[in-house]
Design an enzyme around this catalytic site. Structure first.
Site: not given
Length: 665
Positions: A103, A224, A343, A459
């Site tokens: 991020t 994980a 885009r 996003s």
């Protein structure tokens, strides 16, 4: 090697001893100043039990939580502290320290119809997002996201996010691609709230700082491995502590996957090397479907030769794309929006320019992004990061010369299918069914608010809206402290066996070699433009590469910080994502959004929307492609596909649904 001779129980004892020492030291040193809410080892009062039920080779620790969040980027942090704020005993597992999450790399901004630059309406944002998705987005989820957008941005401001400002002190909003006023009839919208060109950095640090208010237990640098599934329900996660090689089973009533995308399936991309589709692969191994993985966004402006992102905000501030003839070529492809078309449209236009010999450089394999016609003061205040990035990675002074750019893999529209509440769903007998105990948000999920193509700056909005939605949904369904579902004594046994197999893998192929073969196959066979024969060849090549996974060779046999094994685990995850992506693309015989087929150049809907639908015969579900792909992978790497309808209905009468139309800018 000496570590292998030490009994696992002694290793665990040493690890717990070190943990205790560090925690006591930390608590002693700062207790006088403030309450200590955060430790990389988890909350001190967390009860954990040692078990040898699934392995005698690795220390195994069992944890109990109301909820566990996998991933600590924007979506994961927002979900985690939202749950803790609601009183849930929450664990957050992350393979990176939270502020290292991808991020942080987002540049352009976050969309919200605040109306600070001109009158705006969230319904216009809704319209643009549906259109941008090429009518593959679920309109109930898009309704939810765009309606929640203004409040979400104000919430971030209240948390302390330092937005750029207008002279009047309001949040500055820049123009971004695919954004319009009055349902496409009112010209360019300025809807993108930003912090110069480092919005993701500010967002992530703001959310991380906010999260420290709450007693979330963070398990940092834990990888994980798999979901703990029983009777169709998710009952937690099993993870590897990379620091000491111990195995941890997290039993929880609610599990949230926020592990990001899988951009590293490609050779050239803007994603961090940690974007390996871990959550997407975990869901696949659990026998659940992934959705719309064929839709991969190529950002128009990655730095030529480096792949580093150059934000769309450059064009929002007035930058233009030019070809070798000095022509502003987007005026031909998108006469109204020009350089701020969606885009997928811009990326295809750039590719056509290069194919037709109007590319720049000696090989005609890129175009230029021109910024030097803009005032240096504007570049310094609005695009400081880009100015620095262009100098470092392209050797370009943006105040004097253009930046060489070309389309680069940037974002995955597909992911784990969810509803607008963040609940993971499957599709059985024509109906969506919730998977009990399992949620997903962020780029790992497919709500589907982006459909076949994501609008820039949606996003970051997706992260905070659906991270929060997961926390709210869990609070609606459960109460803190409720009895946890049981798990089998040997739950996670297969995950540990796979880990051990990779640790002692003694074949003939290095992980890096196999990964490179996969990435180059994806880069050449599932690119901006696609054809059936090339996609089919790519499917066959990937199948062979996947078979070679049985011939892997790892070199590190230890259990402490074994990055060789971790990279191999990530390769397993990437391979599952790549297989589904290219097989789904080969099967979808149309062009829609980011999926552009040269042998099927048109979008195939239930009607031909280029003309009035009155009198037309509606195509059956099997005859058209306005539907979501659901993909599964079996234990041998064979991909199977199903489809589910797009949701056209909105949540209520506050917002009318947008019927399909021909998409132009």
């Amino acid at each position: 090697m000496a570590l292998l001779k030490v009994a696992p129980s002694r290793l665990l004892s040493r690890a717990l001893q070190l943990t205790s020492t560090l925690q006591n030291c930390t608590a002693t040193s700062i207790a006088a100043r403030r309450n200590f809410h955060f430790t990389v080892y988890g909350r001190k009062d967390t009860s954990a039990k040692v078990s040898d039920s699934i392995s005698t080779q690795y220390p195994v620790v069992d944890h109990d939580f109301d909820a566990v969040v996998v991933g600590a980027g924007g979506a994961g942090l927002r979900a985690a502290f939202g749950l803790s704020e609601a009183g849930f005993n929450t664990a957050c597992i992350t393979k990176l320290f939270p502020t290292r999450s991808h991020t942080v790399a987002a540049q352009g901004g976050i969309n919200a119809a605040l109306g600070n630059m001109e009158d705006d309406d969230w319904r216009w944002h809704f319209y643009d997002t549906v259109k941008g998705s090429d009518w593959l987005g679920d309109q109930d989820a898009i309704h939810y996201m765009t309606e929640q957008a203004p409040a979400s941005v104000i919430e971030l401001e209240n948390y302390g996010m330092p937005f750029s400002r207008t002279e009047q002190g309001k949040i500055y909003q820049r123009a971004f691609g695919g954004q319009s006023l009055k349902y496409g009839k009112g010209g360019q919208a300025h809807r993108c709230c930003c912090v110069a060109d480092r919005t993701g950095h500010s967002l992530l640090h703001t959310l991380y700082g906010r999260s420290l208010r709450y007693d979330t237990s963070y398990f940092v640098e834990y990888f994980a491995l798999d979901l703990l599934m029983e009777n169709g329900e998710c009952r937690g996660v099993i993870a590897l502590c990379m620091e000491d090689g111990s195995i941890h089973r997290f039993r929880a009533k609610n599990t949230v996957i926020a592990t990001g995308g899988y951009g590293r399936t490609y050779f050239s991309c803007t994603s961090a090397h940690t974007c390996t589709g871990d959550g997407t692969a975990m869901v696949t191994r659990a026998g659940l479907p992934c959705q719309d993985l064929e839709f991969v966004q190529f950002h128009p402006t990655g730095i030529y030769g480096a792949g580093c992102l150059i934000t769309e905000g450059c064009r929002g501030e007035g930058g233009i794309l030019i070809n070798s003839e000095g022509e502003r070529f987007m005026e031909r492809y998108a006469p109204v929006a020009k350089d701020l078309a969606s885009r997928d449209v811009v990326s295809r236009s750039m590719t056509i320019e290069m194919r037709e010999g109007r590319g720049c450089g000696k090989d005609k394999d890129h175009v230029y992004l021109q910024l030097h016609h803009l005032p240096p003061s504007q570049l310094a205040s609005r695009l400081p990061g880009i100015s620095e990035t262009a100098m470092i990675f392209a050797g370009v002074d943006v105040t004097k010369e253009p930046i060489p750019v070309l389309p680069t893999v940037h974002y995955n529209m597909g992911g784990i299918p969810t509803n607008y509440k963040g609940q993971v769903i499957t599709h059985v007998n024509g109906e969506d069914r919730v998977v009990p105990g399992l949620y997903a948000c962020g780029e790992a999920a497919s709500a589907s608010v982006h459909g076949a193509n994501r609008l820039g700056a949606n996003s970051l909005l997706d992260l905070v809206v659906f991270g929060r939605a997961c926390a709210l949904s869990i609070a609606e369904e459960c109460k803190p402290g409720e009895a946890l579902p049981s798990i089998k004594e040997n739950a996670g046994e297969e995950s540990v066996a796979n880990l051990d197999k990779l640790r002692f893998a003694n074949g003939s192929t290095r992980t890096s070699e196999l990964r490179l073969n996969m990435q180059k196959t994806m880069q050449t066979h599932a690119a901006v433009f696609r054809t059936g024969s090339v996609l089919k060849e790519g499917c066959e090549k990937l199948s062979v590469i996947n078979s070679a996974m049985d011939d892997l060779k790892t070199f590190d046999r230890g259990i402490v910080w074994n990055t060789d094994v971790v990279e191999t685990l990530e390769l397993q995850n990437l391979m599952l994502c790549a297989l589904q992506t290219i097989n789904s693309a080969e099967a979808r015989k149309e062009s829609r959004g980011a999926h552009a087929r040269e042998d099927y150049k048109t979008r195939i809907d239930e009607y031909d929307y280029s003309k009035p639908i009155q009198g037309q015969q509606k195509k059956s579900f099997s005859e058209h492609w306005r539907k979501h792909t659901l993909s599964y992978v079996d234990s041998k790497g064979k991909v199977s596909l199903e489809y589910r309808p797009v949701i056209d209905a909105t949540l209520n009468e506050d917002c009318a649904s947008v019927p399909p139309a021909i998409r132009s800018y």
